[in-house]
Write a protein that holds these residues in place. Structure first.
Motif, mmCIF file in Angstrom:
data_model
loop_
_atom_site.group_PDB
_atom_site.id
_atom_site.type_symbol
_atom_site.label_atom_id
_atom_site.label_comp_id
_atom_site.label_asym_id
_atom_site.label_seq_id
_atom_site.Cartn_x
_atom_site.Cartn_y
_atom_site.Cartn_z
ATOM 1 N N ARG A 20 45.120 39.506 46.024
ATOM 2 C CA ARG A 20 46.379 39.957 46.287
ATOM 3 C C ARG A 20 46.621 41.313 45.540
ATOM 4 N N ARG A 21 45.991 41.379 44.451
ATOM 5 C CA ARG A 21 46.205 42.549 43.579
ATOM 6 C C ARG A 21 45.515 43.569 44.101
ATOM 7 N N LEU A 22 44.261 43.598 44.490
ATOM 8 C CA LEU A 22 43.345 44.661 45.080
ATOM 9 C C LEU A 22 44.137 45.082 46.567
ATOM 10 N N VAL A 23 44.504 44.051 47.379
ATOM 11 C CA VAL A 23 45.338 44.788 48.584
ATOM 12 C C VAL A 23 46.494 45.513 48.097
ATOM 13 N N GLN A 24 47.217 45.185 47.115
ATOM 14 C CA GLN A 24 48.578 45.838 46.621
ATOM 15 C C GLN A 24 47.846 47.183 46.156
ATOM 16 N N LEU A 81 36.737 44.609 37.998
ATOM 17 C CA LEU A 81 36.974 43.675 38.378
ATOM 18 C C LEU A 81 36.789 42.464 37.370
ATOM 19 N N ASP A 82 35.793 42.326 36.667
ATOM 20 C CA ASP A 82 35.657 41.417 35.370
ATOM 21 C C ASP A 82 37.188 41.489 34.480
ATOM 22 N N GLN A 83 37.429 42.737 34.099
ATOM 23 C CA GLN A 83 38.559 42.945 33.524
ATOM 24 C C GLN A 83 39.985 42.345 33.988
ATOM 25 N N LEU A 84 40.014 42.571 35.497
ATOM 26 C CA LEU A 84 40.977 42.106 36.372
ATOM 27 C C LEU A 84 41.046 40.726 36.457
ATOM 28 N N LYS A 85 39.800 40.048 36.418
ATOM 29 C CA LYS A 85 39.807 38.591 36.385
ATOM 30 C C LYS A 85 40.342 37.842 35.069
ATOM 31 N N TYR A 86 39.939 38.410 33.849
ATOM 32 C CA TYR A 86 40.587 37.951 32.854
ATOM 33 C C TYR A 86 41.872 38.072 32.465
ATOM 34 N N GLU A 87 42.577 39.205 32.940
ATOM 35 C CA GLU A 87 43.947 39.618 32.773
ATOM 36 C C GLU A 87 44.543 38.706 33.765
ATOM 37 N N ILE A 88 44.385 38.130 35.060
ATOM 38 C CA ILE A 88 44.928 37.361 35.981
ATOM 39 C C ILE A 88 44.881 35.789 35.408
ATOM 40 N N ALA A 89 43.726 35.700 34.941
ATOM 41 C CA ALA A 89 43.593 34.366 34.079
ATOM 42 C C ALA A 89 44.527 34.121 33.004
ATOM 43 N N GLN A 90 44.692 35.216 32.348
ATOM 44 C CA GLN A 90 45.705 35.089 31.328
ATOM 45 C C GLN A 90 47.101 35.022 31.673
ATOM 46 N N GLU A 91 47.282 35.781 32.854
ATOM 47 C CA GLU A 91 48.731 35.750 33.136
ATOM 48 C C GLU A 91 49.005 34.211 34.007
ATOM 49 N N LEU A 92 47.977 33.648 34.283
ATOM 50 C CA LEU A 92 48.394 32.444 34.994
ATOM 51 C C LEU A 92 48.184 31.174 33.832
#
Length: 75
Positions: free
Chosen positions: A59-63, A21-32
């Protein structure tokens, strides 16, 4: 509070998922295009930015869950 620590009282159902989840947080922040503070403290970030990150994580987790469920029922 040090880097990676959170004041949230939410507890993960699967504690091993914390790193993912931490990795996902950083990835999404970078994308945004949102810069996460190096010390991991989100208190000085704009609410709009932290909300955008949280919304995209959801959204990503639901997907991901939908894809897994679809795979389960098509076999």
């Amino acid at each position: 509070m040090g880097a990676g620590q959170s004041r949230s009282s939410n507890q993960l159902v699967v504690p091993q998922a914390n790193q993912a989840l931490d990795q996902l947080k950083y990835e999404i922040a970078q994308e945004l295009g949102i810069q996460i503070p190096q010390d991991g403290y989100f208190g000085f970030m704009a609410t709009r930015d932290t909300g955008a990150i949280g919304g995209h994580i959801t959204r990503r987790l639901v997907q991901i869950a939908e894809q897994q469920l679809a795979g389960k029922f098509t076999r």
